[in-house]
Scaffold this motif. Structure first.
Motif, PDB file in Angstrom:
ATOM      1  N   MET A   1       1.073  -1.138  -0.110  1.00  0.00           N
ATOM      2  CA  MET A   1      -0.051   0.030  -0.255  1.00  0.00           C
ATOM      3  C   MET A   1       0.690   0.960  -0.002  1.00  0.00           C
ATOM      4  O   MET A   1       2.238   1.134   0.661  1.00  0.00           O
ATOM      5  CB  MET A   1      -0.557   0.074   1.633  1.00  0.00           C
ATOM      6  N   GLU A   2       0.459   2.380  -0.781  1.00  0.00           N
ATOM      7  CA  GLU A   2       1.446   2.955  -1.132  1.00  0.00           C
ATOM      8  C   GLU A   2       0.818   4.195   0.024  1.00  0.00           C
ATOM      9  O   GLU A   2       1.605   5.365   0.247  1.00  0.00           O
ATOM     10  CB  GLU A   2       1.626   3.939  -2.742  1.00  0.00           C
ATOM     11  N   SER A   3      -0.515   4.336   0.161  1.00  0.00           N
ATOM     12  CA  SER A   3      -1.029   5.756   1.244  1.00  0.00           C
ATOM     13  C   SER A   3      -1.909   5.689   2.013  1.00  0.00           C
ATOM     14  O   SER A   3      -2.879   4.243   1.974  1.00  0.00           O
ATOM     15  CB  SER A   3      -1.336   6.756   0.420  1.00  0.00           C
ATOM     16  N   PHE A   4      -2.042   5.948   3.014  1.00  0.00           N
ATOM     17  CA  PHE A   4      -2.759   5.979   3.500  1.00  0.00           C
ATOM     18  C   PHE A   4      -4.011   7.446   4.483  1.00  0.00           C
ATOM     19  O   PHE A   4      -3.180   8.547   3.437  1.00  0.00           O
ATOM     20  CB  PHE A   4      -2.813   5.274   5.412  1.00  0.00           C
ATOM     21  N   TYR A   5      -4.959   7.169   4.906  1.00  0.00           N
ATOM     22  CA  TYR A   5      -5.311   8.668   4.375  1.00  0.00           C
ATOM     23  C   TYR A   5      -6.485   9.055   6.511  1.00  0.00           C
ATOM     24  O   TYR A   5      -6.732   7.998   6.670  1.00  0.00           O
ATOM     25  CB  TYR A   5      -7.104   8.167   2.878  1.00  0.00           C
ATOM     26  N   LYS A   6      -6.241   9.886   6.716  1.00  0.00           N
ATOM     27  CA  LYS A   6      -6.650  10.771   6.986  1.00  0.00           C
ATOM     28  C   LYS A   6      -8.168  11.429   7.010  1.00  0.00           C
ATOM     29  O   LYS A   6      -7.681  12.945   6.900  1.00  0.00           O
ATOM     30  CB  LYS A   6      -6.132  11.168   7.982  1.00  0.00           C
ATOM     31  N   TYR A   7      -9.250  11.249   6.973  1.00  0.00           N
ATOM     32  CA  TYR A   7     -10.231  12.482   6.641  1.00  0.00           C
ATOM     33  C   TYR A   7     -10.715  13.527   8.315  1.00  0.00           C
ATOM     34  O   TYR A   7     -10.021  12.888   9.479  1.00  0.00           O
ATOM     35  CB  TYR A   7     -11.837  11.431   7.439  1.00  0.00           C
ATOM     36  N   CYS A   8     -10.606  14.649   7.367  1.00  0.00           N
ATOM     37  CA  CYS A   8     -10.603  16.188   8.927  1.00  0.00           C
ATOM     38  C   CYS A   8     -12.210  16.945   8.311  1.00  0.00           C
ATOM     39  O   CYS A   8     -12.471  17.189   7.714  1.00  0.00           O
ATOM     40  CB  CYS A   8      -9.461  16.273   8.403  1.00  0.00           C
ATOM     41  N   PRO A   9     -11.908  17.612   9.579  1.00  0.00           N
ATOM     42  CA  PRO A   9     -14.023  18.303   9.303  1.00  0.00           C
ATOM     43  C   PRO A   9     -12.793  19.684   9.557  1.00  0.00           C
ATOM     44  O   PRO A   9     -12.772  20.240   9.955  1.00  0.00           O
ATOM     45  CB  PRO A   9     -14.702  18.284  11.161  1.00  0.00           C
ATOM     46  N   VAL A  10     -13.909  20.173   8.620  1.00  0.00           N
ATOM     47  CA  VAL A  10     -14.197  21.907   9.206  1.00  0.00           C
ATOM     48  C   VAL A  10     -15.561  21.979   8.889  1.00  0.00           C
ATOM     49  O   VAL A  10     -16.411  22.364   8.591  1.00  0.00           O
ATOM     50  CB  VAL A  10     -13.292  22.452   7.565  1.00  0.00           C
ATOM     51  N   SER A  11     -15.624  23.100  10.623  1.00  0.00           N
ATOM     52  CA  SER A  11     -16.907  22.982  11.080  1.00  0.00           C
ATOM     53  C   SER A  11     -17.524  24.196  10.971  1.00  0.00           C
ATOM     54  O   SER A  11     -18.246  24.852  10.164  1.00  0.00           O
ATOM     55  CB  SER A  11     -16.967  23.300  12.890  1.00  0.00           C
ATOM     56  N   SER A  12     -16.845  24.824  10.237  1.00  0.00           N
ATOM     57  CA  SER A  12     -17.655  26.772  10.302  1.00  0.00           C
ATOM     58  C   SER A  12     -16.212  27.624   8.968  1.00  0.00           C
ATOM     59  O   SER A  12     -14.881  27.714   9.624  1.00  0.00           O
ATOM     60  CB  SER A  12     -16.920  27.756  11.488  1.00  0.00           C
ATOM     61  N   HIS A  13     -16.712  27.331   7.867  1.00  0.00           N
ATOM     62  CA  HIS A  13     -15.644  28.026   7.192  1.00  0.00           C
ATOM     63  C   HIS A  13     -15.701  29.778   7.285  1.00  0.00           C
ATOM     64  O   HIS A  13     -14.676  30.163   6.346  1.00  0.00           O
ATOM     65  CB  HIS A  13     -16.238  27.658   5.237  1.00  0.00           C
ATOM     66  N   GLU A  14     -16.254  30.287   8.096  1.00  0.00           N
ATOM     67  CA  GLU A  14     -15.791  31.223   8.232  1.00  0.00           C
ATOM     68  C   GLU A  14     -15.066  31.961   9.286  1.00  0.00           C
ATOM     69  O   GLU A  14     -14.673  33.340   9.510  1.00  0.00           O
ATOM     70  CB  GLU A  14     -17.576  32.009   8.837  1.00  0.00           C
ATOM     71  N   ASN A  15     -14.837  30.739  10.326  1.00  0.00           N
ATOM     72  CA  ASN A  15     -13.392  31.729  11.525  1.00  0.00           C
ATOM     73  C   ASN A  15     -12.652  30.325  11.166  1.00  0.00           C
ATOM     74  O   ASN A  15     -12.267  29.079  12.139  1.00  0.00           O
ATOM     75  CB  ASN A  15     -14.229  31.095  12.944  1.00  0.00           C
ATOM     76  N   LEU A  16     -12.009  30.257   9.936  1.00  0.00           N
ATOM     77  CA  LEU A  16     -10.921  29.050   9.294  1.00  0.00           C
ATOM     78  C   LEU A  16      -9.725  29.424  11.028  1.00  0.00           C
ATOM     79  O   LEU A  16      -9.199  28.076  10.914  1.00  0.00           O
ATOM     80  CB  LEU A  16     -10.340  29.347   8.180  1.00  0.00           C
ATOM     81  N   GLU A  17      -9.281  30.095  11.087  1.00  0.00           N
ATOM     82  CA  GLU A  17      -8.276  30.350  11.990  1.00  0.00           C
ATOM     83  C   GLU A  17      -8.103  28.972  13.238  1.00  0.00           C
ATOM     84  O   GLU A  17      -7.237  29.069  13.991  1.00  0.00           O
ATOM     85  CB  GLU A  17      -8.012  31.429  12.363  1.00  0.00           C
ATOM     86  N   GLN A  18      -9.921  29.392  13.819  1.00  0.00           N
ATOM     87  CA  GLN A  18     -10.907  28.505  14.812  1.00  0.00           C
ATOM     88  C   GLN A  18     -10.304  27.031  15.116  1.00  0.00           C
ATOM     89  O   GLN A  18     -11.173  26.186  15.510  1.00  0.00           O
ATOM     90  CB  GLN A  18     -11.854  29.378  15.042  1.00  0.00           C
ATOM     91  N   GLU A  19     -10.344  26.729  13.241  1.00  0.00           N
ATOM     92  CA  GLU A  19     -10.514  25.146  12.962  1.00  0.00           C
ATOM     93  C   GLU A  19      -9.331  24.296  13.523  1.00  0.00           C
ATOM     94  O   GLU A  19      -8.474  24.414  13.185  1.00  0.00           O
ATOM     95  CB  GLU A  19     -10.958  24.931  11.318  1.00  0.00           C
ATOM     96  N   TYR A  20      -9.475  23.791  14.640  1.00  0.00           N
ATOM     97  CA  TYR A  20      -8.992  22.859  15.316  1.00  0.00           C
ATOM     98  C   TYR A  20      -7.393  21.618  14.271  1.00  0.00           C
ATOM     99  O   TYR A  20      -6.613  21.502  14.081  1.00  0.00           O
ATOM    100  CB  TYR A  20      -8.364  21.575  16.081  1.00  0.00           C
ATOM    101  N   SER A  21      -8.648  21.594  13.161  1.00  0.00           N
ATOM    102  CA  SER A  21      -7.710  20.323  12.035  1.00  0.00           C
ATOM    103  C   SER A  21      -7.344  21.560  10.952  1.00  0.00           C
ATOM    104  O   SER A  21      -6.214  20.762  10.759  1.00  0.00           O
ATOM    105  CB  SER A  21      -9.637  19.327  11.214  1.00  0.00           C
ATOM    106  N   LEU A  22      -7.222  21.864  10.890  1.00  0.00           N
ATOM    107  CA  LEU A  22      -6.511  23.707   9.700  1.00  0.00           C
ATOM    108  C   LEU A  22      -5.290  23.697  10.834  1.00  0.00           C
ATOM    109  O   LEU A  22      -4.131  23.441  10.577  1.00  0.00           O
ATOM    110  CB  LEU A  22      -6.977  24.108   9.793  1.00  0.00           C
ATOM    111  N   THR A  23      -5.212  24.067  11.879  1.00  0.00           N
ATOM    112  CA  THR A  23      -4.339  24.522  13.003  1.00  0.00           C
ATOM    113  C   THR A  23      -3.039  23.813  13.164  1.00  0.00           C
ATOM    114  O   THR A  23      -1.996  23.366  13.561  1.00  0.00           O
ATOM    115  CB  THR A  23      -4.906  25.144  14.265  1.00  0.00           C
ATOM    116  N   ASN A  24      -3.686  22.098  13.741  1.00  0.00           N
ATOM    117  CA  ASN A  24      -2.837  21.347  13.201  1.00  0.00           C
ATOM    118  C   ASN A  24      -1.878  20.930  12.167  1.00  0.00           C
ATOM    119  O   ASN A  24      -0.569  20.514  12.267  1.00  0.00           O
ATOM    120  CB  ASN A  24      -4.001  20.032  13.749  1.00  0.00           C
ATOM    121  N   LEU A  25      -2.430  20.693  11.275  1.00  0.00           N
ATOM    122  CA  LEU A  25      -2.200  20.514  10.154  1.00  0.00           C
ATOM    123  C   LEU A  25      -1.187  21.551   9.457  1.00  0.00           C
ATOM    124  O   LEU A  25       0.268  21.021   9.056  1.00  0.00           O
ATOM    125  CB  LEU A  25      -3.300  20.890   8.685  1.00  0.00           C
TER     126      LEU A  25
END
Length: 259
Positions: free
Chosen positions: A1-25
């Motif tokens: 297997m060449e890749s594994f995948y992690k699904y991540c949420p974005v709850s609000s597109h109005e406050n992207l700075e507060q999205e933990y999944s994006l901050t972690n990324l």
């Protein structure tokens, strides 16, 4: 297997700075969960089997000297039930300490996009399989078991501690059959990698990763363009991107490479 995948949420597109999944990324850290943080009540739950009197007696007969006297006092006397219960509690505490990172082999699973990526508003991380060694989850009808007497035997030289640790990890990779659609794999953060923990928050911990381990970011069908632009603007310049789209026949999801 060449890749594994992690699904991540974005709850609000109005406050992207507060999205933990994006901050972690953007900060190159992944969220490893302990079993008490899982959304499934039965995920990683393990039944610990108490031994019968006959099995306890057979183990006792294998011992000699001080270990035999100690075993009899602890597990065959009046306080045996209390001592067994204490052991169960200690085993549960150990199992609660394991840290997992859960990934899947399928990046175009409609249910996964719906359940874990805010109904296609989130994103998916494509991880390089060469940078990790996840183990496949087993799906079955019943919860796994651990034998309490075998654990005791590992403390008195009748079994190896590595054998018991291996059994515990096998048990922690079991989910009920109804979750089989996830095609899940799990990474166990070993003690040797604990120095990578950035912050331990109890039910989960943030763990550092190398940016080059990410092969691509996959945008969900419904992710707005401004969120896509925001992600592109905060990721390394050489990051590859894909998006999930509905197939031409309208029956499934497919990946489309982006430029």
């Amino acid at each position: 297997m060449e890749s594994f995948y992690k699904y991540c949420p974005v709850s609000s597109h109005e406050n992207l700075e507060q999205e933990y999944s994006l901050t972690n990324l953007f900060e190159h850290q992944a969220s490893f969960s302990r079993r008490k943080n899982f959304n499934d009540l039965f995920d990683s739950e393990v039944h610990i089997l108490h031994p019968s009197r006959d099995r306890v007696r057979r183990t006792y007969q294998k011992l000699s000297g001080e270990s035999k006297r100690t075993f009899k006092k602890l597990y065959m006397g009046e306080s045996s039930k209390y001592n067994f219960d204490l052991l169960v509690k200690s085993i549960e505490d150990v199992l609660d300490c394991y840290l997992f990172y859960c990934v899947t082999e399928n990046p175009v699973n409609n249910l996964m996009w719906s359940h874990y990526a805010n109904s296609h508003n989130g994103f998916c991380i494509e991880w390089d399989a060469g940078a990790m060694s996840p183990d496949k989850v087993t799906y079955q009808e019943k919860l796994p078991t651990l034998d309490l007497l075998e654990f005791i035997e590992s403390t008195i030289g009748l079994r190896t501690k590595d054998e018991i640790a291996s059994q515990a990890w096998v048990a922690l990779k079991v989910k009920l059959q109804e979750w089989k659609y996830e095609s899940e794999y799990r990474i166990n953060l070993s003690k040797r990698a604990h120095e990578l923990i950035v912050k331990d928050l109890g039910k989960f911990a943030l763990v550092k990763f190398q940016p080059e381990w990410i092969k691509s970011i996959i945008f969900g069908c419904r992710m707005p363009q401004k969120t896509r632009d925001y992600i592109r603007g905060n990721m390394p310049e050489n990051t590859a991107y894909q998006e999930v789209v509905i197939s031409p026949n309208g029956n499934c999801l497919v990946l489309k490479r982006m430029v």
